[in-house]
Scaffold this motif. Structure first.
Motif, PDB file in Angstrom:
ATOM      1  N   PHE A 242       1.106  -1.603  -0.076  1.00 25.26           N
ATOM      2  CA  PHE A 242      -0.331  -0.392   0.103  1.00 25.26           C
ATOM      3  C   PHE A 242       0.760   1.051  -0.117  1.00 25.26           C
ATOM      4  CE2 PHE A 242      -3.497  -3.037   1.579  1.00 25.26           C
ATOM      5  CZ  PHE A 242      -4.061  -2.443   0.610  1.00 25.26           C
TER       6      PHE A 242
ATOM      7  N   HIS B  89      -5.205   8.655   7.668  1.00 24.72           N
ATOM      8  CA  HIS B  89      -6.794   8.701   7.853  1.00 24.72           C
ATOM      9  C   HIS B  89      -7.350   9.854   7.674  1.00 24.72           C
ATOM     10  CE1 HIS B  89     -10.392   6.396   8.428  1.00 24.72           C
ATOM     11  NE2 HIS B  89     -10.736   7.175   8.960  1.00 24.72           N
TER      12      HIS B  89
ATOM     13  N   ASP C 233      -5.750  -1.992   6.469  1.00 26.72           N
ATOM     14  CA  ASP C 233      -5.165  -1.474   5.474  1.00 26.72           C
ATOM     15  C   ASP C 233      -3.740  -0.152   6.030  1.00 26.72           C
ATOM     16  OD1 ASP C 233      -5.818  -3.372   3.498  1.00 26.72           O
ATOM     17  OD2 ASP C 233      -6.903  -1.561   2.752  1.00 26.72           O
ATOM     18  N   LYS C 234      -4.882   0.653   6.873  1.00 27.83           N
ATOM     19  CA  LYS C 234      -4.023   2.246   7.024  1.00 27.83           C
ATOM     20  C   LYS C 234      -2.821   1.135   8.775  1.00 27.83           C
ATOM     21  CE  LYS C 234      -6.132   3.655  10.998  1.00 27.83           C
ATOM     22  NZ  LYS C 234      -7.381   4.479  11.271  1.00 27.83           N
TER      23      LYS C 234
ATOM     24  N   GLN D 164       1.830   1.888  -3.291  1.00 27.13           N
ATOM     25  CA  GLN D 164       1.047   2.322  -4.286  1.00 27.13           C
ATOM     26  C   GLN D 164       0.492   3.195  -3.905  1.00 27.13           C
ATOM     27  OE1 GLN D 164      -2.069  -0.121  -3.711  1.00 27.13           O
ATOM     28  NE2 GLN D 164      -4.025   0.849  -5.492  1.00 27.13           N
ATOM     29  N   TYR D 165       0.483   4.190  -2.502  1.00 25.52           N
ATOM     30  CA  TYR D 165      -0.501   5.670  -2.143  1.00 25.52           C
ATOM     31  C   TYR D 165       0.101   6.597  -1.699  1.00 25.52           C
ATOM     32  CZ  TYR D 165      -4.500   3.126  -2.943  1.00 25.52           C
ATOM     33  OH  TYR D 165      -5.930   2.813  -3.405  1.00 25.52           O
TER      34      TYR D 165
ATOM     35  N   TRP E  41      -6.537   9.937   3.168  1.00 23.31           N
ATOM     36  CA  TRP E  41      -6.423   8.177   2.413  1.00 23.31           C
ATOM     37  C   TRP E  41      -7.833   7.259   3.472  1.00 23.31           C
ATOM     38  CZ3 TRP E  41      -3.824   8.098  -1.694  1.00 23.31           C
ATOM     39  CH2 TRP E  41      -3.612   8.872  -1.904  1.00 23.31           C
ATOM     40  N   LYS E  42      -8.410   7.874   4.540  1.00 24.20           N
ATOM     41  CA  LYS E  42     -10.174   7.010   4.095  1.00 24.20           C
ATOM     42  C   LYS E  42     -10.392   6.231   3.180  1.00 24.20           C
ATOM     43  CE  LYS E  42     -12.129  11.266   5.946  1.00 24.20           C
ATOM     44  NZ  LYS E  42     -12.914  12.040   6.784  1.00 24.20           N
ATOM     45  N   TRP E  43     -10.669   7.265   2.054  1.00 23.60           N
ATOM     46  CA  TRP E  43     -11.301   6.778   1.479  1.00 23.60           C
ATOM     47  C   TRP E  43     -10.943   5.737   0.703  1.00 23.60           C
ATOM     48  CZ3 TRP E  43     -15.191   9.447   2.752  1.00 23.60           C
ATOM     49  CH2 TRP E  43     -14.776  10.574   3.091  1.00 23.60           C
ATOM     50  N   ALA E  44      -9.534   5.255   1.112  1.00 21.43           N
ATOM     51  CA  ALA E  44      -8.479   4.239  -1.170  1.00 21.43           C
ATOM     52  C   ALA E  44      -8.037   2.869   0.640  1.00 21.43           C
ATOM     53  CB  ALA E  44      -7.440   4.898  -1.018  1.00 21.43           C
ATOM     54  N   LEU E  45      -8.099   3.651   2.222  1.00 26.28           N
ATOM     55  CA  LEU E  45      -7.355   2.325   2.813  1.00 26.28           C
ATOM     56  C   LEU E  45      -8.681   1.878   3.618  1.00 26.28           C
ATOM     57  CD1 LEU E  45      -4.136   4.033   2.631  1.00 26.28           C
ATOM     58  CD2 LEU E  45      -4.195   2.240   2.134  1.00 26.28           C
ATOM     59  N   SER E  46      -8.309   0.897   3.921  1.00 21.80           N
ATOM     60  CA  SER E  46      -9.916  -0.356   5.365  1.00 21.80           C
ATOM     61  C   SER E  46      -9.076   0.546   6.712  1.00 21.80           C
ATOM     62  CB  SER E  46      -9.132  -1.152   4.986  1.00 21.80           C
ATOM     63  OG  SER E  46      -8.875  -1.922   4.899  1.00 21.80           O
TER      64      SER E  46
END
Length: 93
Positions: free
Chosen positions: A15, A61, A80-81, A18-19, A72-77
């Motif tokens: 992740f 988050h 994941d965070k 990726q981010y 990144w709350k929209w992309a990472l659970s």
């Protein structure tokens, strides 16, 4: 450490790549993208590593006001965070 017991370093790395890597760089030194002000911080620095897990998780988050760091709350659970946070911690070792 509790993070290592519950979260996955390899998933965190995936992740991160990726981010996060685009701005913070492969090694987390913050020099990857110099077109933003203020520049991305060095994630291996004492200033970042000295923050609590809760503080860093909140930044991942929700983003950080006054900086280009977005939420990144929209992309990472939630999981994941915390995987990413574990990986960020590992960069300083």
């Amino acid at each position: 450490r509790a993070l290592r017991e519950h979260y996955d370093l390899q998933e965190g790395k995936r992740f991160y790549e990726q981010y996060c890597r685009f701005c913070h760089g492969e090694q987390g030194k913050g020099k990857a993208y110099d077109k933003v002000t203020p520049p991305p911080p060095d994630l291996t620095s004492p200033a970042v590593q000295g923050k609590s897990d809760a503080e860093l998780a909140k930044i991942i988050h929700e983003g950080e006001l006054g900086s280009p760091m977005g939420a990144w709350k929209w992309a990472l659970s939630e999981k994941d965070k915390w995987n990413v946070l574990l990986y960020i911690r590992s960069l300083a070792r």
